[in-house]
Design an enzyme around this catalytic site. Structure first.
Site, PDB file in Angstrom:
ATOM      1  N   CYS A   1      53.894 117.327 -18.442  1.00  0.00           N
ATOM      2  CA  CYS A   1      53.425 117.186 -17.054  1.00  0.00           C
ATOM      3  C   CYS A   1      52.360 118.239 -16.763  1.00  0.00           C
ATOM      4  O   CYS A   1      52.679 119.427 -16.676  1.00  0.00           O
ATOM      5  CB  CYS A   1      54.633 117.329 -16.124  1.00  0.00           C
ATOM      6  SG  CYS A   1      54.248 117.617 -14.399  1.00  0.00           S
TER       7      CYS A   1
ATOM      8  N   CYS B   1      52.939 120.467 -13.765  1.00  0.00           N
ATOM      9  CA  CYS B   1      54.069 121.378 -14.048  1.00  0.00           C
ATOM     10  C   CYS B   1      53.590 122.590 -14.834  1.00  0.00           C
ATOM     11  O   CYS B   1      53.967 123.726 -14.531  1.00  0.00           O
ATOM     12  CB  CYS B   1      55.140 120.660 -14.869  1.00  0.00           C
ATOM     13  SG  CYS B   1      55.892 119.230 -14.081  1.00  0.00           S
TER      14      CYS B   1
END
Length: 109
Positions: free
Chosen positions: A34, A37
């Site tokens: 991600c 993230c």
């Protein structure tokens, strides 16, 4: 490089590390694939260092810990959940500014 102030939380230790914590807990639900993230990770580390002693900062890899992710209905990541006394007190989804994350965590003190 791992931050010593960030607790790695799993399905097995979530209740002990988060729900039974005597301090407010910020839990970062993330995954290595991600992009947002990964971008948020240094901010989470900075917050963990700044709040060491007054709050706990934890990370849950949703790929490896699907039970916890399912329990809290984590459908989008990064997702930040804020716990106090074993209860969710707030949630932020997506990449958030550090000031907003800190303000939410400070509101639990």
């Amino acid at each position: 490089m791992a931050n010593a102030n960030v607790v790695t939380v799993t399905d097995a230790n979530f209740d002990t590390e988060v729900l039974k914590s005597d301090k407010p807990v910020l839990v970062d639900f993330w995954a290595p694939w991600c992009g947002p993230c990964v971008q948020l990770s240094p901010v989470i580390d900075e917050i963990a260092t700044a709040k060491a002693g007054s709050a706990k900062v934890a990370k849950v890899n949703v790929d490896e810990n699907q039970q916890v992710a399912a329990r809290y209905r984590i459908n989008s990541i990064p997702a930040l959940l804020f716990f106090k006394n074993g209860e969710v007190q707030g949630q932020l989804v997506g990449r958030q500014p550090k000031t907003e994350i800190v303000a939410k965590l400070d509101s639990l003190a």
